[in-house]
Design a protein around this motif. Structure first.
Motif, short mmCIF file in Angstrom:
data_model
loop_
_atom_site.label_atom_id
_atom_site.label_comp_id
_atom_site.label_asym_id
_atom_site.label_seq_id
_atom_site.Cartn_x
_atom_site.Cartn_y
_atom_site.Cartn_z
N LEU A 1 45.63 32.27 28.52
CA LEU A 1 44.35 31.10 30.13
C LEU A 1 43.39 30.27 29.34
O LEU A 1 43.31 29.76 30.17
CB LEU A 1 44.97 32.44 31.27
CG LEU A 1 44.14 32.25 32.22
CD1 LEU A 1 44.97 30.55 32.97
CD2 LEU A 1 43.53 32.84 33.30
N LEU B 1 45.59 30.04 39.55
CA LEU B 1 47.38 30.48 38.89
C LEU B 1 48.39 30.23 39.38
O LEU B 1 48.04 30.73 40.98
CB LEU B 1 47.40 31.85 38.56
CG LEU B 1 46.00 31.85 37.63
CD1 LEU B 1 46.17 33.57 37.05
CD2 LEU B 1 45.73 30.88 36.42
N VAL C 1 51.38 32.78 41.77
CA VAL C 1 50.84 33.32 42.87
C VAL C 1 50.70 32.94 44.24
O VAL C 1 50.10 31.74 43.91
CB VAL C 1 49.28 34.36 42.42
CG1 VAL C 1 49.24 34.93 43.49
CG2 VAL C 1 49.59 35.13 41.80
N GLY D 1 44.43 35.40 40.48
CA GLY D 1 44.94 33.66 40.34
C GLY D 1 44.24 33.05 40.95
O GLY D 1 44.63 32.20 41.25
C1 G1P Z 1 46.94 36.23 34.13
C2 G1P Z 1 45.09 36.86 33.28
C3 G1P Z 1 45.31 38.23 34.51
C4 G1P Z 1 45.23 38.30 35.80
C5 G1P Z 1 47.15 37.42 35.96
C6 G1P Z 1 47.07 37.14 37.83
O1 G1P Z 1 47.90 37.34 33.63
O2 G1P Z 1 44.74 36.24 32.64
O3 G1P Z 1 43.86 38.09 34.10
O4 G1P Z 1 44.92 39.39 36.78
O5 G1P Z 1 46.91 36.09 35.53
O6 G1P Z 1 48.42 36.82 38.03
P1 G1P Z 1 49.16 36.68 32.59
O7 G1P Z 1 50.02 37.49 34.34
O8 G1P Z 1 49.44 35.05 32.61
O9 G1P Z 1 49.71 38.06 31.53
#
Ligand code: G1P
Length: 294
Positions: free
Chosen positions: A111, A131, A134, A212
């Motif tokens: 990320l 992100l 979510v 996110g």
């Molecule tokens: C990413 C981030 C993480 C966050 C999460 C939320 O992780 O690295 O810190 O808490 O998104 O969805 P991933 O879900 O891409 O592994």
């Protein structure tokens, strides 16, 4: 004018948690009621005053860019058939004063790396990171959580990281914030003392998970330029933020809406039901259907 007008939305993930649905279409294009997930997310950003959206994408995901592009043939056809309402819904997907651009992430290095790919587009300005797995549902609230984070960013002069309490046995799925034992009330922010990506449950400093949404100063891009691979061998945004908070104030903003993780099957179904119960065309029919099921 809003102090934060740019948002980076990483969309280069492979969507392995929602296979086989996401084999040939990007997971971000899966619909929640009548719009793809990514459109819900872009609308959230626009409501928060974002004007420039930078998608960090990869090969095989051009449907996302197409969705936000003009579709001349379709528009001409709808116009010819006098389907004005639907034509308007297509035309207004992106307001005229909002631009959507994309950059590529050449390799899946995490990320932090994805966000850094947008560095030249962000161009030394504060920015939001959203992100798209979510969905944040702020139905019925005048300002959404992202707007409140943008306000807090300017008023407190501090980065804002959206957090939510999660069960202790799920902390290893998230970035976790150490707020010195304090859990802020919904809609408010507290200082973060440390952040750790995907800690083992017995080592987690709290159960406040990053969910996110981030509003960050330009400095984060400089830190990401030198952030080394961390948890899972990936360049983590959380690690750059842990470095940032050693130089300047970083706050955990506790969300006031509800989140749905559309990157997994159950969260995706829940989002469809929650948004379906809010949509004027589906609310009452869906409610009766759900009542019959129990
Ligand atoms: C990413 C981030 C993480 C966050 C999460 C939320 O992780 O690295 O810190 O808490 O998104 O969805 P991933 O879900 O891409 O592994």
């Amino acid at each position: 004018m809003n102090s934060v007008t740019k948002a980076v939305i990483p969309v280069a993930g492979l969507g392995t948690r929602v296979l086989p649905a996401s084999k040939a279409i990007p997971k971000e294009m899966m619909p929640v009621v009548d719009k793809p997930v990514i459109q819900h997310v872009v609308e959230e950003a626009v409501k928060a005053g974002i004007k420039d959206i930078i998608l960090v994408t990869r090969s095989g995901k051009s449907a996302i860019e197409d969705h936000f592009d003009k579709h001349y043939e379709l528009e001409a056809e709808l116009e010819r058939k006098n389907k004005t309402a639907i034509l308007e819904s297509i035309r207004s997907i992106v307001p005229q004063d909002v631009t959507i651009a994309s950059v590529r992430q050449p390799a899946a290095l995490g990320l932090g790396h994805a966000v850094f790919c947008a560095a030249s587009s962000v161009n030394n300005e504060p920015f939001a990171v959203i992100l798209p797995d979510v969905l944040v549902n702020n139905h019925g609230q005048t300002d959404n959580d992202l707007s409140k984070m943008v306000n807090a960013f300017s008023q407190h002069n501090a980065a804002q990281i959206m957090v939510e309490s999660v069960p202790q046995d799920q902390v290893q799925m998230y970035g976790i914030a150490d707020c010195g034992g304090i859990t802020p009330p919904p809609g408010e922010s507290v200082n973060i003392k440390g952040m750790v990506e995907k800690p083992a449950p017995d080592l987690a400093p709290s159960n406040l998970a990053v969910v996110g949404r981030y509003v960050l100063p330009a400095r984060v891009m400089e830190l990401l330029a030198t952030t080394q691979a961390g948890a899972g061998g990936e360049i983590q945004l959380t690690d750059a933020l842990d470095e940032l908070l050693q130089e300047q104030k970083v706050e955990a903003y506790r969300m006031s809406g509800k989140t749905y993780d559309c990157g997994n099957k159950l969260g995706y179904l829940q989002a469809n039901i929650a948004y379906g119960l809010q949509h004027p065309e589906t609310a009452s029919g869906l409610k009766s259907f759900l009542t019959e099921q129990v």
